[in-house]
Structures are given as structure tokens and as C-alpha cells.
Design an enzyme around this catalytic site. Structure first.
Site, PDB file in Angstrom:
ATOM      1  N   LYS A 199       5.681  77.544  32.451  1.00 41.50           N
ATOM      2  CA  LYS A 199       4.688  77.578  31.733  1.00 41.50           C
ATOM      3  C   LYS A 199       3.621  76.836  32.238  1.00 41.50           C
ATOM      4  O   LYS A 199       3.336  75.922  32.525  1.00 41.50           O
ATOM      5  CB  LYS A 199       4.538  77.250  30.105  1.00 41.50           C
ATOM      6  CG  LYS A 199       5.912  77.945  28.947  1.00 41.50           C
ATOM      7  CD  LYS A 199       5.906  78.084  27.795  1.00 41.50           C
ATOM      8  CE  LYS A 199       6.410  79.246  27.527  1.00 41.50           C
ATOM      9  NZ  LYS A 199       6.243  79.611  25.902  1.00 41.50           N
ATOM     10  N   GLY A 383      11.120  63.307  36.875  1.00 41.44           N
ATOM     11  CA  GLY A 383       9.740  62.824  36.997  1.00 41.44           C
ATOM     12  C   GLY A 383       8.989  61.823  37.287  1.00 41.44           C
ATOM     13  O   GLY A 383       7.686  62.172  37.411  1.00 41.44           O
TER      14      GLY A 383
HETATM   15  P1  AMP Z   1       9.521  75.212  34.917  1.00 37.80           P
HETATM   16  O1  AMP Z   1      10.762  73.857  34.725  1.00 37.80           O
HETATM   17  O2  AMP Z   1       9.186  74.482  34.080  1.00 37.80           O
HETATM   18  O3  AMP Z   1       9.451  74.498  36.660  1.00 37.80           O
HETATM   19  O4  AMP Z   1      10.434  76.333  34.806  1.00 37.80           O
HETATM   20  C1  AMP Z   1      11.517  76.557  35.794  1.00 37.80           C
HETATM   21  C2  AMP Z   1      12.059  77.442  34.925  1.00 37.80           C
HETATM   22  O5  AMP Z   1      10.865  78.270  34.526  1.00 37.80           O
HETATM   23  C3  AMP Z   1      13.365  78.491  35.484  1.00 37.80           C
HETATM   24  O6  AMP Z   1      14.876  78.055  34.606  1.00 37.80           O
HETATM   25  C4  AMP Z   1      12.752  79.566  35.988  1.00 37.80           C
HETATM   26  O7  AMP Z   1      14.041  80.896  35.271  1.00 37.80           O
HETATM   27  C5  AMP Z   1      11.932  80.019  34.947  1.00 37.80           C
HETATM   28  N1  AMP Z   1      11.184  81.071  35.302  1.00 37.80           N
HETATM   29  C6  AMP Z   1      10.438  81.522  36.178  1.00 37.80           C
HETATM   30  N2  AMP Z   1       9.763  82.252  36.488  1.00 37.80           N
HETATM   31  C7  AMP Z   1      10.108  82.914  35.512  1.00 37.80           C
HETATM   32  C8  AMP Z   1       9.449  84.362  35.393  1.00 37.80           C
HETATM   33  N3  AMP Z   1       8.774  85.129  35.609  1.00 37.80           N
HETATM   34  N4  AMP Z   1       9.637  84.299  34.064  1.00 37.80           N
HETATM   35  C9  AMP Z   1      10.593  83.383  32.760  1.00 37.80           C
HETATM   36  N5  AMP Z   1      10.975  82.251  33.295  1.00 37.80           N
HETATM   37  C10 AMP Z   1      10.991  82.213  34.998  1.00 37.80           C
END
Ligand code: AMP
Length: 402
Positions: A199, A383
Site C-alpha cells: 500500500k 525498520g
Molecule cells: P510491504 O510490506 O508493503 O513491502 O508489502 C509486501 C507485500 O506486498 C507482499 O506480501 C506482497 O505479496 C504484497 N504485494 C505486492 N504486490 C501486490 C499486489 N499486486 N497485490 C497484492 N499484494 C501485493
């Protein structure tokens, strides 16, 4: 480097050096360490200090103890792994301050290492309490920190303790800071960043900092959906993607700042949509104007996007990477992450690219791609790595400035 290293400490012969390490290693229910990376990576610092004649007293936090005597969070569980990694005897002290520590330091030989009990058995540690820090370093002549992964926290053993004694970074923290400075503070340009993940809302500080520093910014993963929508790609919606409708204005602002700073933003040109959110589900690659309005979800980016990102990598000298390009935990939606990671690894191995990656899921995504040891530097700091990329000053690093 603008920071004090072990070279700046002077004669360590017969001196007591307190080493703040991060020995917060993962452990199974039988108290067996399941990954010794954090222990192994601080061993060179301990060995070097010992080779200079110092008596080394190691301190660390471990887990989230509920006060003193919470034995499942005792650092005693890691003694044998530390001994094995060091090849030296490790004497464990059941406290980190007080009489027991003083006695143990007095009677230690220069051929053994002292490991003190979990700092977080005292609430004062997290509060950054100065009196506690004074008590802690009372037995030592020097302070050295290798705990980069805790450096975003102004805890007593990280900041107040460092102010009490002649202090420096250990070799592990020095290596980490050099890599991060090389990537973001003094990079060889062009500098490209890849930001993926779920997100936009969780990575605002990161994006805002990067658009002012990097020459090219690849936005992928779930967070790209908000940017795509903000750019007018109407096929992206809340039913088929992670688009955050309340973040559209923010995404536009970030793109405006990027433009003002000559930062080129690279967004997906095609996407992989899937019928279900599970491995090997029915899927297809579609161009942006052919994204089905419902019944399919955007889980990865397609080959055209992969080729475009890889071409941009060819033009760059430095890469910083945080976050997967798609849902890398499920095949085949790890395809883009894997292919771009492989290309970055090849460029790195050929000496054409300095590549730094880290934070959250990035390490497992690159391990999954089989390239974790082919990047210039992979930070396991989580972090602290993210806060560094966000442009924030880390208190546990700042306190070690020259
Ligand atoms: P973050 O912790 O914000 O770096 O997010 C990592 C997560 O983002 C991972 O678990 C991925 O599976 C998820 N992610 C990456 N691309 C997508 C997508 N297109 N739709 C849903 N989740 C995603």
C-alpha cells in the site's frame, strides 16, 4: 566516513569494551536458534576487539520480555551458538547491571567473552533512561555498537550509553552505514529506486524522500495501482486491485514533486491478473486498457513492464530496492520480482551496478529469487533500513558521529 570506527578508539589492550550487538535471533519453541545470521555477522567485530587485547562484554535485547525473569526471553539460550561462532568461551551473566556483572567483569580473562542478560528485562532500556545507561557502562572503558537494526530507537543502550564512554561503530554497523551512504547519500549516478509492496499509505515518507533524491523511481506491487488510477487508468478499481481511493491526491502530489526534481517515475505498462488469490490460479497478462473490471485481481506486472524496468537498470549505476513487484509469495506471481532481481544481480556481478536492498519482505523476496548473495548489499535491518531510506536520522547512528 563521518562516523567513529574501531580505528578511532586507540589502545584497547586490557580495556573493557562493551559491545551493543543485535542478538535478537529467531528461535523455535525448544529455544534452538533457527537462524544464526545476526550472531555470525557481529563475530568479526568481537574477534577484532579481542585480537587488540580488549575484554569484550556483549549486550543485546532479545524478544519482547514481560519484565525481569521471563526466561523464554533470556539471552542464555544463545550462549552455545555464540561460542560456536566465536570459537571462544562465553560466560553468561544473569543480569545486565549490578553486583553480578561487576564481579564477572573483574574475574574475566581476555580469552573469553561475557554475555549479559537481556537489556529489555529493564523497562528503563526502552525509555532511554540515562541513569540505567550509566549503570550499564560503569564496568567498561569503551562502547562499540553493531546494532544497526536497532539504531532507529533511542533506547538507553543505543544512545545514552554511547554518550558515557569513548564510542564507535563496530565493523558490522560500519559496513551497513557505508553501503547505505553509498546508495543514497553519496551515490554514483544515475540512481534508480524500486519500490514495491502493498500500500501507498505505508510508504509515503519513503516515496516523498526518494523522489527528491533518485533519478528514476520504479513503482510496482499493489502500491502502483493507486498511482495508475491517479494517472487516469480507469480500468484499475477497488474490485480488482489494491488502489487506495483516499490516496489519489497524495499520489498526484508525489508525481508533481518528482517532476519538479527531474525524477522519472516508471509505472506498470502491463499487468498479470488472476482469477483467485492462490498459487497457480488461472491468470493472464493484459495491457492496461484490457484489465477486467471484476472477477480478476492484479497480482503482478507483465513482461513489457519487466523489460522496461530492466532497460532502466541498464542505464543506472546505483540501485536501492524495497518491496516486491508482485505477490512474490505465490507462484507464478513472483515472476516480475524474480526476473528484475536476476537482472540486477547480473549487472552487479558484472561490476556495472551497485545494488542495495532491504526492509520488510524484500530480503525474503530476493532470497526466493535466488539472488540474495549477488547484490552488493542486503540489509536485514528492517525498520532501521526503511527509516534510513525515508531520510530520517537514526539516533543510534547519529550518536557515533565524529
Ligand atoms: P510491504 O510490506 O508493503 O513491502 O508489502 C509486501 C507485500 O506486498 C507482499 O506480501 C506482497 O505479496 C504484497 N504485494 C505486492 N504486490 C501486490 C499486489 N499486486 N497485490 C497484492 N499484494 C501485493
Amino acid at each position: 566516513m563521518n562516523y567513529k570506527t574501531i580505528n578511532d578508539l586507540g589502545d584497547l589492550h586490557n580495556k573493557v569494551v562493551m559491545l551493543r550487538a543485535d542478538l535478537n535471533v529467531p528461535m523455535d519453541e525448544n529455544f534452538n536458534v533457527t537462524n544464526t545470521a545476526r550472531i555470525d555477522r557481529t563475530v568479526p567485530t568481537i574477534k577484532e576487539l579481542m585480537s587488540k587485547g580488549a575484554k569484550v562484554v556483549v549486550i543485546s535485547h532479545f524478544g519482547r520480555p514481560e519484565g525481569k525473569g521471563d526466561m523464554k526471553n533470556s539471552l542464555s539460550h544463545i550462549v552455545s551458538d555464540l561460542e560456536k561462532a566465536l570459537g571462544k568461551k562465553v560466560v553468561f551473566v544473569e543480569d545486565c547491571i549490578g553486583e553480578k556483572v561487576e564481579q564477572a567483569v573483574k574475574s574475566m580473562s581476555s580469552d573469553e567473552v561475557l554475555l549479559l542478560e537481556n537489556l529489555r528485562f529493564y523497562n528503563e532500556e526502552k525509555k532511554g533512561d540515562e541513569t540505567f545507561a550509566k549503570e550499564l557502562v560503569k564496568v567498561a572503558d569503551f562502547y562499540v555498537s553493531d546494532a544497526f537494526s536497532t539504531a532507529h530507537r533511542a533506547h538507553a543502550s543505543m544512545v545514552a550509553a554511547a554518550k558515557e564512554l569513548p564510542a564507535s561503530m563496530g565493523r558490522l554497523m560500519e559496513e551497513e552505514v557505508k553501503a547505505l551512504e553509498g546508495a543514497l547519500s553519496n551515490p554514483t549516478r544515475p540512481l534508480i529506486a524500486i519500490v514495491g509492496g502493498s500500500k501507498v499509505s505505508t510508504k509515503l515518507d519513503l516515496l516523498n524522500n526518494l523522489v527528491k533524491k533518485v533519478d528514476k523511481l520504479v513503482i510496482s506491487g499493489g502500491m502502483a495501482h493507486t498511482f495508475m488510477k491517479a494517472k487516469g487508468i480507469d480500468t484499475v478499481n477497488e474490485a480488482n486491485s489494491l488502489v487506495q481511493m483516499d490516496m489519489l491526491e497524495t499520489a498526484k502530489e508525489i508525481m508533481t514533486v518528482a517532476q519538479a526534481n527531474n525524477c522519472e517515475i516508471i509505472l506498470p505498462e502491463d499487468v498479470v491478473v488472476s482469477k483467485e488469490f492462490k498459487p497457480n490460479a488461472e491468470h493472464k497478462t493484459v495491457s492496461l486498457n484490457n484489465i477486467p473490471a471484476e472477477g480478476w485481481s492484479l497480482l503482478d506486472v507483465g513482461e513489457k513492464t519487466i523489460a522496461a524496468i530492466n532497460e532502466k537498470l541498464d542505464e543506472c549505476k546505483t540501485l536501492v530496492w524495497n518491496g516486491p513487484l508482485g505477490v512474490f509469495e505465490m507462484k507464478p506471481f513472483d515472476n516480475a520480482t524474480n526476473k528484475v532481481a536476476e537482472h540486477a544481480a547480473e549487472l552487479t556481478q558484472a561490476g556495472k551496478l551497485m545494488s542495495v536492498a532491504g526492509g520488510g519482505d524484500t530480503v525474503s523476496a530476493l532470497e526466493n529469487a535466488g539472488v540474495a548473495n549477488k547484490f552488493s548489499y542486503i540489509s536485514t535491518a528492517g525498520g532501521a533500513f526503511l527509516e534510513w531510506m525515508e531520510g530520517k536520522e537514526l539516533p543510534g547512528v547519529a550518536v557515533l558521529k565524529k
